[in-house]
Design a protein around this motif. Structure first.
Motif, PDB file in Angstrom:
ATOM      1  N   PHE A 166      -8.414 -55.619 -62.753  1.00 23.97           N
ATOM      2  CA  PHE A 166      -7.491 -54.656 -62.134  1.00 23.97           C
ATOM      3  C   PHE A 166      -7.202 -53.515 -63.102  1.00 23.97           C
ATOM      4  CE2 PHE A 166      -5.972 -58.337 -59.570  1.00 23.97           C
ATOM      5  CZ  PHE A 166      -5.894 -57.744 -58.320  1.00 23.97           C
TER       6      PHE A 166
ATOM      7  N   ASN B 152      -4.631 -50.387 -62.995  1.00 20.54           N
ATOM      8  CA  ASN B 152      -3.540 -49.743 -62.251  1.00 20.54           C
ATOM      9  C   ASN B 152      -3.500 -50.213 -60.797  1.00 20.54           C
ATOM     10  OD1 ASN B 152      -2.811 -48.314 -64.563  1.00 20.54           O
ATOM     11  ND2 ASN B 152      -4.355 -46.748 -64.133  1.00 20.54           N
ATOM     12  N   GLY B 153      -3.652 -51.516 -60.612  1.00 18.29           N
ATOM     13  CA  GLY B 153      -3.487 -52.115 -59.283  1.00 18.29           C
ATOM     14  C   GLY B 153      -4.701 -52.039 -58.395  1.00 18.29           C
ATOM     15  N   LYS B 154      -5.804 -51.496 -58.892  1.00 13.62           N
ATOM     16  CA  LYS B 154      -7.026 -51.446 -58.081  1.00 13.62           C
ATOM     17  C   LYS B 154      -8.073 -52.366 -58.697  1.00 13.62           C
ATOM     18  CE  LYS B 154      -6.099 -46.969 -56.158  1.00 13.62           C
ATOM     19  NZ  LYS B 154      -6.380 -45.557 -56.099  1.00 13.62           N
TER      20      LYS B 154
ATOM     21  N   ARG C  79      -2.375 -49.920 -66.838  1.00 13.01           N
ATOM     22  CA  ARG C  79      -1.940 -51.306 -66.655  1.00 13.01           C
ATOM     23  C   ARG C  79      -3.181 -52.068 -66.202  1.00 13.01           C
ATOM     24  NH1 ARG C  79       3.235 -54.050 -63.869  1.00 13.01           N
ATOM     25  NH2 ARG C  79       2.218 -55.880 -62.992  1.00 13.01           N
ATOM     26  N   VAL C  80      -3.553 -53.078 -66.965  1.00 15.26           N
ATOM     27  CA  VAL C  80      -4.794 -53.806 -66.705  1.00 15.26           C
ATOM     28  C   VAL C  80      -4.470 -55.287 -66.503  1.00 15.26           C
ATOM     29  CG1 VAL C  80      -6.998 -54.523 -67.750  1.00 15.26           C
ATOM     30  CG2 VAL C  80      -6.198 -52.171 -68.017  1.00 15.26           C
ATOM     31  N   ALA C  81      -5.203 -55.934 -65.608  1.00 15.07           N
ATOM     32  CA  ALA C  81      -5.031 -57.383 -65.429  1.00 15.07           C
ATOM     33  C   ALA C  81      -6.384 -58.009 -65.134  1.00 15.07           C
ATOM     34  CB  ALA C  81      -4.050 -57.665 -64.287  1.00 15.07           C
TER      35      ALA C  81
ATOM     36  N   LEU D 115      -8.518 -57.776 -50.286  1.00 22.92           N
ATOM     37  CA  LEU D 115      -8.145 -56.976 -51.452  1.00 22.92           C
ATOM     38  C   LEU D 115      -9.345 -56.267 -52.063  1.00 22.92           C
ATOM     39  CD1 LEU D 115      -5.667 -59.490 -53.134  1.00 22.92           C
ATOM     40  CD2 LEU D 115      -5.065 -57.415 -51.904  1.00 22.92           C
ATOM     41  N   GLY D 116     -10.490 -56.419 -51.402  1.00 22.34           N
ATOM     42  CA  GLY D 116     -11.659 -55.666 -51.843  1.00 22.34           C
ATOM     43  C   GLY D 116     -12.376 -56.275 -53.034  1.00 22.34           C
TER      44      GLY D 116
ATOM     45  N   MET E 217     -16.828 -55.274 -54.996  1.00 22.03           N
ATOM     46  CA  MET E 217     -15.861 -54.276 -55.438  1.00 22.03           C
ATOM     47  C   MET E 217     -16.516 -52.946 -55.801  1.00 22.03           C
ATOM     48  SD  MET E 217     -13.336 -56.628 -57.677  1.00 22.03           S
ATOM     49  CE  MET E 217     -14.508 -57.917 -57.963  1.00 22.03           C
ATOM     50  N   GLY E 218     -15.826 -51.890 -55.473  1.00 27.38           N
ATOM     51  CA  GLY E 218     -16.335 -50.568 -55.817  1.00 27.38           C
ATOM     52  C   GLY E 218     -15.860 -50.174 -57.198  1.00 27.38           C
TER      53      GLY E 218
ATOM     54  N   GLU F 145      -0.067 -57.658 -58.699  1.00 27.33           N
ATOM     55  CA  GLU F 145      -0.933 -56.718 -59.423  1.00 27.33           C
ATOM     56  C   GLU F 145      -1.564 -55.708 -58.462  1.00 27.33           C
ATOM     57  OE1 GLU F 145      -0.585 -56.972 -62.580  1.00 27.33           O
ATOM     58  OE2 GLU F 145      -1.807 -55.183 -62.886  1.00 27.33           O
ATOM     59  N   ALA F 146      -1.947 -56.216 -57.282  1.00 29.60           N
ATOM     60  CA  ALA F 146      -2.596 -55.343 -56.296  1.00 29.60           C
ATOM     61  C   ALA F 146      -1.585 -54.431 -55.595  1.00 29.60           C
ATOM     62  CB  ALA F 146      -3.341 -56.190 -55.271  1.00 29.60           C
ATOM     63  N   GLY F 147      -0.307 -54.625 -55.883  1.00 25.63           N
ATOM     64  CA  GLY F 147       0.710 -53.770 -55.266  1.00 25.63           C
ATOM     65  C   GLY F 147       1.008 -54.139 -53.826  1.00 25.63           C
TER      66      GLY F 147
ATOM     67  N   ARG G  24       5.556 -54.300 -55.657  1.00 28.18           N
ATOM     68  CA  ARG G  24       5.433 -54.897 -56.996  1.00 28.18           C
ATOM     69  C   ARG G  24       6.820 -55.082 -57.595  1.00 28.18           C
ATOM     70  NH1 ARG G  24       1.648 -51.782 -61.081  1.00 28.18           N
ATOM     71  NH2 ARG G  24      -0.070 -52.824 -60.009  1.00 28.18           N
TER      72      ARG G  24
ATOM     73  N   VAL H 135      -2.366 -53.831 -48.051  1.00 25.94           N
ATOM     74  CA  VAL H 135      -3.456 -54.731 -47.652  1.00 25.94           C
ATOM     75  C   VAL H 135      -3.650 -54.477 -46.161  1.00 25.94           C
ATOM     76  CG1 VAL H 135      -4.374 -57.070 -47.895  1.00 25.94           C
ATOM     77  CG2 VAL H 135      -2.403 -56.398 -49.260  1.00 25.94           C
TER      78      VAL H 135
ATOM     79  N   PHE I 159     -17.607 -54.216 -48.958  1.00 28.82           N
ATOM     80  CA  PHE I 159     -16.425 -53.682 -49.619  1.00 28.82           C
ATOM     81  C   PHE I 159     -15.500 -52.964 -48.643  1.00 28.82           C
ATOM     82  CE2 PHE I 159     -14.265 -50.109 -51.713  1.00 28.82           C
ATOM     83  CZ  PHE I 159     -13.418 -50.854 -52.499  1.00 28.82           C
ATOM     84  N   VAL I 160     -14.247 -53.354 -48.648  1.00 27.79           N
ATOM     85  CA  VAL I 160     -13.240 -52.539 -47.970  1.00 27.79           C
ATOM     86  C   VAL I 160     -12.173 -52.208 -49.005  1.00 27.79           C
ATOM     87  CG1 VAL I 160     -13.486 -53.301 -45.563  1.00 27.79           C
ATOM     88  CG2 VAL I 160     -12.082 -54.623 -47.143  1.00 27.79           C
TER      89      VAL I 160
ATOM     90  N   PRO J 199      -8.629 -51.931 -49.901  1.00 25.49           N
ATOM     91  CA  PRO J 199      -7.429 -52.460 -49.235  1.00 25.49           C
ATOM     92  C   PRO J 199      -6.409 -51.378 -48.885  1.00 25.49           C
ATOM     93  CG  PRO J 199      -7.495 -53.085 -51.568  1.00 25.49           C
ATOM     94  CD  PRO J 199      -8.823 -52.494 -51.242  1.00 25.49           C
TER      95      PRO J 199
ATOM     96  N   HIS K 116       1.408 -47.937 -55.096  1.00 26.50           N
ATOM     97  CA  HIS K 116       0.317 -47.061 -54.659  1.00 26.50           C
ATOM     98  C   HIS K 116       0.795 -45.929 -53.737  1.00 26.50           C
ATOM     99  CE1 HIS K 116      -2.585 -49.679 -56.523  1.00 26.50           C
ATOM    100  NE2 HIS K 116      -2.200 -50.714 -55.823  1.00 26.50           N
TER     101      HIS K 116
END
Ligand code: SF4
Lengths: 94, 575
Positions: free
Chosen positions: A54, A56-58, A72-74, A88-89, A93-94, B254-256, B267, B425, B457-458, B460, B558
């Motif tokens: 992750f 920044n949440g992506k 911010r990394v996870a 959640l993709g 993943m792109g 984390e994904a918000g 979050r 999501v 891939f989508v 979210p 986001h």
């Protein structure tokens, strides 16, 4: 000038952090931009141990992630339940 | 030929007949939903004499197939006013299958104000007055009383005080192998059972044989491959057994997409305190069990035994959705307090998602302060007392929001929205909006990549691909809900194509059929169409497939909004 990244680890990777006596979240200093793989190598973490990177949440795969100071990394290993990996993709993943 | 049992609570007549032709090829959700669509008047009052409650095990329930012990319960929902299927673990379904009972239907309403126990054995069905001691009693204790009276191994389906009061968040609880509780939680089916004055259904399979398998060798081979898929996949083999579904707290945060303070943000800063990693460490420190199966034959074992500080059993089946709703959405940063609440939900017999979300709405209304653990527990305990406020809380988020004139009420079709913010999501948001069940994340859960071409891939946070994704997830889920399989098997068959093939082959071997993956998809579509058709006849239109308007607000981090047009949402059911 190094800048700081706030790094979190989840599931089994949280155990790895604990075993290494690292804080979670941990502050990591970086200089300029790094790929996810370079970042993991710097931390001596195998990219195979990380499914989701992750930033920044992506969500990204480690090879497609790019990190820089202030991010911010996870990190999450394999094991996040299936529908969410799609929703959640994380799949492809792109 | 399988038995089809009808119990008329008005006349106390019991009919045990051969399974009617039209239901013979159905099981689980396929059977309950098509039965309700065929036999329940869509405009009936859900708590009135025309509603029918049906229990049905899945296609594979009672066999040696891993994770196949789920029971589907169906009726018109008093919470949503639409059709409902809610499924549960426990020991009940496997006993039904071993006794070759395809379905049990409860009809009518007694005139007298008395509660009954319906007893199902190999000799038939009897209706007995419920022991006075269990009326108003919590489920944990009442199950003990019933198993002392009817036998320690009998299966029990029961309504708690909330079901007796016919509250619209009441669930039906089922005893698990340790006589703890699993529930058919959503949609208020406990109120339907309570309206029929059924306190409990007890099932004793003494004398029943094994489930008949048409082609045992093929079944065994497919079952082995299926088990292999579940045990080797990192989610079902490692992630869920160790952390349970609560692993999702940190991930969604984390994904918000972790709704916080009644969906004000995606979050928060305290997520890790209530997350799966902290929970697993707490369970280990208190000598609980991080892994436990809710029925015999579950090899994923996502459940757990969460002990209190004195290392005494507190709760199990402690799920992400409950922990999210109280821990993040109601800001109660206290895992122990949430565990006590979870136990109370099971004991009083309410849907832990519905009532947890209602607690957040109660905080929105100013009834109790945000994040106040003590006030939260006291509020939940009002349900058992049957006070006016307790009855409102036990009637769900929509009811409480209405009583207090609120607009920030997270419901679709009057059912509480669960733990994934639909703005961050988006695919799950489309499922909340369109599923015939009312907001329900599990309605779009099963992923069969190879069959449904889901899994590309989508993003979210974006709209592209989400309509197709939600549609395909809902179709696959309706089919899996009919197998008797726990939906969590979907985690493995997403990636392991052979796991899905093995599942279809097990059904074929059990019944001597030649179904293909396409047939399974067709079954999913048939179920969804029957459910939507029922809802349309009950008065639902596309206008009911909408999220509350407060989701037009931006959601941090986001800053995304719910931005699907009505026409885009309506495309989900265009198949
Ligand atoms: S994986 Fe969890 S919910 Fe599914 S059958 Fe096992 S314990 Fe029950």
């Amino acid at each position: 000038m190094p800048a700081m990244i706030e790094l979190r680890a989840f599931m089994g990777l949280a155990d790895t952090f604990r075993e290494r006596n690292w804080d979670n979240p941990k502050t990591v200093a970086v200089t300029g931009e790094m790929t996810g793989e370079e970042f993991l190598a710097m931390l001596d973490l195998s990219p195979d141990a990380v499914e989701v990177f992750f930033v920044n949440g992506k969500a990204f795969t480690p090879d497609l992630a790019v990190v820089t100071g202030g991010d911010r990394v996870a990190l999450a290993p394999q094991g996040v339940p299936g529908p969410y990996r799609v929703l959640l993709g994380f799949k492809k993943m792109g | 030929m399988s038995k089809f049992i009808r119990v008329d609570m008005a006349s106390k007549a019991v009919k045990i007949e051969e399974c009617p032709e039209q239901y013979a090829g159905l099981a689980g959700r396929a059977l309950t939903s098509i039965f309700v669509a065929n036999e329940v008047k869509p405009t009936c009052h859900p708590l009135g004499k025309y509603n029918k409650l049906v229990f049905a095990p899945g296609f594979l329930t009672g066999t040696s197939a891993a994770n196949s012990g789920r029971l589907s319960c169906g009726a018109k929902s008093p919470l949503t006013g639409g059709i409902k299927e809610s499924n549960s673990g426990g020991t009940f379904a496997q006993k039904m299958s071993k006794m070759d009972i395809k379905a049990i239907v409860f009809e009518g309403i007694p005139e007298e104000d008395k509660f009954y126990v319906v007893k199902v054995t190999m000799d038939g069905v009897t209706i007995e007055e419920a022991p006075a001691a269990i009326i108003g009693m919590g489920n944990y204790e009442a199950i003990k009383v019933l198993q002392a009276q009817y036998g320690p191994k009998v299966g029990v389906g029961i309504v708690g005080p909330a079901g007796e009061m016919r509250l619209t968040a009441a669930n039906i609880s089922f005893a698990d192998p340790q006589s703890n509780i699993r529930s058919a939680g959503r949609g208020g089916l406990g109120a339907v059972m309570g309206s029929k004055k059924i306190k409990a259904v007890v099932i004793d399979d003494t004398g029943a044989g094994a489930v008949a398998i048409a082609n045992p060798e093929e079944f065994k081979a497919a079952s082995k491959r299926f088990t292999n898929a579940l045990t080797t996949h990192p989610v079902t083999g490692q992630g869920l057994p160790k952390y349970g579904t609560n692993i999702l707290v940190n991930i969604l945060n984390e994904a918000g997409g972790l709704p916080t303070k009644n969906f004000r943000s995606g979050r928060n800063e305290w997520a890790n305190n209530i997350g799966g990693e902290t929970m697993a460490a707490t369970i280990e420190a208190r000598k609980g069990k991080t892994t436990h199966g809710c029925h015999a034959g579950c090899i994923i074992r996502c459940s757990q035994q969460y002990n209190d500080k004195d290392e005494k059993y507190l709760t199990s089946g402690f799920e992400y959705e409950t922990i999210w709703a109280l821990g993040a959405n109601a800001c109660v940063d206290d895992l122990d307090a949430i565990a006590y609440a979870d136990r109370e939900f099971d004991d009083v017999g309410v849907d832990s998602i519905e009532v947890s979300v209602t607690v957040g709405v109660a905080m929105e209304a100013g009834i109790i302060p945000w994040g106040d653990a003590k006030a939260m527990l006291e509020l939940i305990q009002e349900i058992r007392k049957g006070t006016p406020l307790g009855r409102i809380v036990g009637s769900g988020a929509g009811a409480l929001g209405q009583m207090y004139g609120l607009t920030r009420v997270p419901v679709v079709k009057n059912q509480a929205i669960p733990a994934y913010d639909p703005r961050a999501v988006k695919g799950v948001g489309l499922t909340y909006a369109t599923t015939p069940m009312g907001a329900d994340h599990t309605a779009g859960y099963a992923v069969a990549t190879n069959i449904l071409k889901v899994g590309g891939f989508v993003d979210p946070l974006g709209k592209a691909g989400q309509v197709e994704l939600s549609r395909n997830l809902q179709i696959a889920t309706a089919a899996v809900d009919s197998t008797g399989m726990c939906l969590f098997i979907a985690f493995a068959i997403l990636d392991i194509a052979d796991g899905f093939n093995a599942l279809v082959e097990m059904i074929n071997a059990r019944y001597n059929l030649a179904l293909t993956g396409d047939d399974v998809v067709a079954l999913g579509k048939t179920i969804l169409k029957a459910e939507r058709g029922f809802n349309q006849q009950a008065g639902f239109t596309n206008a009911h497939d909408r999220l509350p308007e407060f989701f037009e607000e931006k959601c941090a981090p986001h800053d995304v909004t719910w931005d699907f047009t009505d026409a885009e949402i309506d495309e989900v059911f265009n198949f």
